[in-house]
Design a protein around this motif. Structure first.
Motif, mmCIF file in Angstrom:
data_model
loop_
_atom_site.group_PDB
_atom_site.id
_atom_site.type_symbol
_atom_site.label_atom_id
_atom_site.label_comp_id
_atom_site.label_asym_id
_atom_site.label_seq_id
_atom_site.Cartn_x
_atom_site.Cartn_y
_atom_site.Cartn_z
ATOM 1 N N UNK A 85 0.836 -1.194 0.000
ATOM 2 C CA UNK A 85 0.000 0.000 0.000
ATOM 3 C C UNK A 85 0.877 1.252 0.000
ATOM 4 N N UNK A 86 0.223 2.381 -0.238
ATOM 5 C CA UNK A 86 0.948 3.651 -0.217
ATOM 6 C C UNK A 86 1.659 3.844 1.121
ATOM 7 N N UNK A 87 0.938 3.600 2.212
ATOM 8 C CA UNK A 87 1.520 3.770 3.543
ATOM 9 C C UNK A 87 2.685 2.811 3.763
ATOM 10 N N UNK B 129 -4.326 3.319 2.237
ATOM 11 C CA UNK B 129 -4.501 1.866 2.149
ATOM 12 C C UNK B 129 -4.592 1.357 0.715
ATOM 13 N N UNK B 130 -4.451 2.252 -0.251
ATOM 14 C CA UNK B 130 -4.545 1.843 -1.654
ATOM 15 C C UNK B 130 -3.189 1.386 -2.183
ATOM 16 N N UNK B 131 -3.232 0.493 -3.176
ATOM 17 C CA UNK B 131 -2.016 0.027 -3.829
ATOM 18 C C UNK B 131 -1.687 0.971 -4.997
ATOM 19 N N UNK B 132 -0.424 1.016 -5.428
ATOM 20 C CA UNK B 132 -0.045 1.930 -6.511
ATOM 21 C C UNK B 132 -0.942 1.857 -7.744
ATOM 22 N N UNK B 133 -1.362 0.652 -8.131
ATOM 23 C CA UNK B 133 -2.199 0.506 -9.327
ATOM 24 C C UNK B 133 -3.559 1.182 -9.167
ATOM 25 N N UNK C 162 -0.656 10.919 -8.017
ATOM 26 C CA UNK C 162 -0.713 10.418 -6.645
ATOM 27 C C UNK C 162 0.470 9.498 -6.352
ATOM 28 N N UNK C 163 0.804 8.636 -7.306
ATOM 29 C CA UNK C 163 1.952 7.750 -7.114
ATOM 30 C C UNK C 163 3.245 8.540 -6.931
ATOM 31 N N UNK C 164 3.407 9.595 -7.720
ATOM 32 C CA UNK C 164 4.632 10.379 -7.598
ATOM 33 C C UNK C 164 4.684 11.113 -6.264
ATOM 34 N N UNK C 165 3.534 11.550 -5.766
ATOM 35 C CA UNK C 165 3.511 12.192 -4.446
ATOM 36 C C UNK C 165 3.818 11.198 -3.335
ATOM 37 N N UNK C 166 3.375 9.944 -3.495
ATOM 38 C CA UNK C 166 3.757 8.896 -2.543
ATOM 39 C C UNK C 166 5.272 8.692 -2.584
ATOM 40 N N UNK C 167 5.837 8.699 -3.788
ATOM 41 C CA UNK C 167 7.283 8.530 -3.934
ATOM 42 C C UNK C 167 8.045 9.677 -3.265
ATOM 43 N N UNK C 168 7.526 10.890 -3.372
ATOM 44 C CA UNK C 168 8.153 12.033 -2.701
ATOM 45 C C UNK C 168 8.044 11.867 -1.183
ATOM 46 N N UNK C 169 6.870 11.437 -0.721
ATOM 47 C CA UNK C 169 6.688 11.200 0.714
ATOM 48 C C UNK C 169 7.648 10.133 1.220
#
Length: 242
Positions: free
Chosen positions: A93-95, A131-135, A141-148
């Motif tokens: 998940x993102x987290x 709680x979401x998966x990258x797909x 949103x994925x890139x912001x998760x990567x920055x986080x």
């Protein structure tokens, strides 16, 4: 914070970096731009040792990247890196993507790592996506998760390698907005990008590369006002027309 001295790199007989020198002070934002194949991404990957270089010296916070005695994994844990294609673990998940390195590399406890992840997701405007998966996430949103994920390591500097080039136009702004906030907060940043609006807004300096060499290293006012080299003038005339 980051110093690059006379760095060259060859792939066989092809010279991909040609005697590159530049420095980035603490809290400075430097945008690296230039045509495709000019060596921009290779140079930025040399900063944290993802790409070995053939000649020259790179130091980050006084630590030599190329020295055999340097603990590269430890050094990389202090330099945030955001790639073009997100590089998130698809089965997490993102987290959990943000939690993992904190536990494995920094040795943080599960509770502390998860609290940090939640704090950073909130900062990225992604609390509801934890709680979401990258797909299940958009590219932005994925890139912001990567920055986080990179920020969770409490880096002393952040490297961005064309962070918006894989995104749809509508998603570019949400990633750039996050990067603008980081710059305004004083994060030391080196950004490989073609987003000249971002460069004009937050860069302290613009470095222009062509054929593996640094052709110009100027303040943004000088670079956009009157670039010295004909190559940079041609580049800007094409990229700013549309």
């Amino acid at each position: 914070m980051i110093e690059i001295k006379n760095v060259s790199k060859w792939y066989g007989t092809f010279r991909v970096l040609d005697d590159c020198s530049m420095a980035i002070a603490k809290g400075e934002v430097v945008v690296i731009c230039g045509p495709s194949g000019s060596g921009k991404s290779t140079l930025i990957k040399c900063v944290n040792g993802l790409e070995p270089f053939t000649k020259g010296e790179i130091t980050v916070d006084g630590i030599s990247v190329g020295a055999r005695s340097t603990n590269l994994p430890k050094l990389r844990s202090r330099i945030g890196m955001v790639f073009q294609n997100f590089e998130l673990f698809p089965h997490m998940t993102a987290a959990d993507n943000i939690v993992l390195a904190q536990q494995k590399v920094l040795g943080r406890g599960a509770e502390e790592a998860r609290a940090k992840a939640q704090e950073l997701l909130a900062r990225m405007g992604l609390s509801e996506q934890a709680a979401k998966f990258p797909a299940q996430l958009s590219g932005g949103q994925q890139q912001r998760v990567a920055i986080a994920r990179a920020l969770a390591m409490d880096p002393i500097a952040m490297l961005f390698d064309e962070p918006t080039s894989a995104l749809d136009p509508e998603m570019i702004t949400e990633v750039l907005d996050v990067m603008v906030k980081l710059a305004e907060e004083g994060m030391t940043m080196a950004v490989v990008t073609h987003e000249m609006g971002f460069a004009r807004r937050v860069a302290h300096r613009v470095v222009f590369m062509d054929q593996g060499a640094i052709v110009e290293d100027a303040t943004k006012a000088d670079f956009f006002g009157k670039p010295r080299s004909e190559r940079a003038q041609l580049f800007l005339s094409k990229i700013l027309t549309h």
